[in-house]
Design an enzyme around this catalytic site. Sequence first.
Site, PDB file in Angstrom:
ATOM      1  N   PRO A  47      48.019 -19.200 -39.312  1.00 33.01           N
ATOM      2  CA  PRO A  47      46.568 -18.741 -38.669  1.00 33.01           C
ATOM      3  C   PRO A  47      47.666 -18.713 -37.194  1.00 33.01           C
ATOM      4  O   PRO A  47      46.789 -18.620 -35.972  1.00 33.01           O
ATOM      5  CB  PRO A  47      45.808 -20.063 -38.319  1.00 33.01           C
ATOM      6  N   CYS A  48      48.356 -19.615 -36.767  1.00 31.42           N
ATOM      7  CA  CYS A  48      49.048 -19.822 -35.593  1.00 31.42           C
ATOM      8  C   CYS A  48      50.653 -18.851 -35.347  1.00 31.42           C
ATOM      9  O   CYS A  48      49.892 -18.422 -34.146  1.00 31.42           O
ATOM     10  CB  CYS A  48      49.726 -21.458 -36.001  1.00 31.42           C
ATOM     11  N   LEU A  49      51.586 -18.568 -35.864  1.00 31.56           N
ATOM     12  CA  LEU A  49      52.843 -17.937 -35.381  1.00 31.56           C
ATOM     13  C   LEU A  49      52.503 -16.605 -34.928  1.00 31.56           C
ATOM     14  O   LEU A  49      52.511 -16.174 -33.771  1.00 31.56           O
ATOM     15  CB  LEU A  49      53.960 -17.902 -36.591  1.00 31.56           C
ATOM     16  N   ASP A  84      49.844 -16.622 -32.015  1.00 30.57           N
ATOM     17  CA  ASP A  84      50.489 -17.025 -30.539  1.00 30.57           C
ATOM     18  C   ASP A  84      51.312 -15.563 -30.219  1.00 30.57           C
ATOM     19  O   ASP A  84      51.104 -15.886 -28.739  1.00 30.57           O
ATOM     20  CB  ASP A  84      51.062 -18.529 -30.937  1.00 30.57           C
TER      21      ASP A  84
END
Length: 432
Positions: free
Chosen positions: A265-267, A270
Amino acid sequence: MARISIVGLGRVGLATGVAFAKLGHEVACYEVDASKVDAVRGGRSPYREKILGEELRKVLKKGNFRATDNAGDALVGSECYFICVGTPPLDDGSMDTRFMTDASKGVGRAIKGRKDFPVITVKSTVVPGTTEKLVAPMLAKESGLSHDAFGLCMNPEFLREGTALEDTLKPDRIIIGSNEKRPGDVLEQVYSRFESVKWRCDIKTAEMVKYATNSFLATKVTFANEIANVCASFGLDSDKVLEGIGLDSRINPKFLVPGAGFGGPCLPKDMKAIISASKSLGYKPLLLEAVLEFNERQAARVVDMLERELSSLDGKRIALLGLAFKAETDDVRDSRALPIIHELLRRGATIVAHDPAATIAAFGTDLAVKQVSGIRDALENVDGCIIQTSWREYKELDKEDFAMMKHQIIVDGRRTLDGKKLPKGVIYRRIG
Ligand SMILES: NC(=O)c1ccc[n+]([C@@H]2O[C@H](COP(=O)([O-])OP(=O)(O)OC[C@H]3O[C@@H](n4cnc5c(N)ncnc54)[C@H](O)[C@@H]3O)[C@@H](O)[C@H]2O)c1
């Protein structure tokens, strides 16, 4: 001890709330999703996490932690507010600010008329400038307060899924971004029982530290993949090469593991958000763009490896082991399973998938993939298998499991198996 309100009970909000309550603060959480509130009130973590559920039950019992979908109940009268809502990507990769806007409005209404300097902290990952340009004006407008009547901080979160609470309680560093001394001091006081180093900076720097961290980690994974691909061309064992460079203290071995690429869900989210924001300001971040593009190709490389063994994937039955973006989570957001599925289907294969926790339905899109609950059901009569998530269950695959396959061909996208220990007859391929 402070009275704290948390806005949003995702992993970040729940772990933050439980951590603060564990250390003695009075915590009230506001969440719009009533089903999550019910779960949390009942002492159940909505997320697959190691100790979060257990620690949640302890703080509920202690009585200094509560959750509600009633904004007034959770938000009125607190000294500190932590905004922990999601910041998902829009179709063009830029950050969707919808939830940040709603959360800021909610907190703004709750602090209306306050004279005691409440401090509002953004914990969500937001592109530089968001806290000052979106959150602060919304707080001022809804509360009717002037900008110097409330404090503003930015405190990015670095937890990993699966160990959310452990990471929240013992982060490598606590970044405290504030443009004035007073709100930063309040936040530092709230964190005073945390042993980690507290590092102060301005708000925009704090926002950027989060993106720079994730960009670095994504680049490091991609570097390992690039070196592994180059090693393969030389016929070299990339594990040995990467072990050799990981011994350099300037480099260290973490995140130097080649495979099917990074997800979660992040790398990816983002990276897309910071690339998009940077371009809108006139700078095209070539390296970051290349990392994302490389990562997409890496998933296709896994499928290429299988295709090479089978000559063609058309009409072939393939087992896909692992849908989650990593082991010990059921989260499929930006999992590399999705591009692998698309590639397999595009090349005419039929897919039987397995995952101990994640479901094919979680991708939220109609995929012509059959999911089965047993590993052997997935392997039965298949022409080949791709391991996409290194679940413990897959590390334990044995002779009898492989015997279920029509062709014993394994492409390991996560260095799950030890190729040297596999039974005779199993063809084992991996990135690098
Ligand atoms: N999950 C991670 O591993 C992780 C790690 C570090 C940072 N982050 C960042 O932290 C932020 C939150 O991440 P997450 O995974 O917890 O998000 P999430 O989307 O899983 O959860 C956010 C929660 O906020 C709730 N919500 C939305 N609008 C609301 C509102 N106005 N009022 C109250 N509740 C509201 C949603 O219903 C949801 O339950 C994101 O910016 C993310 O990038 C996430």
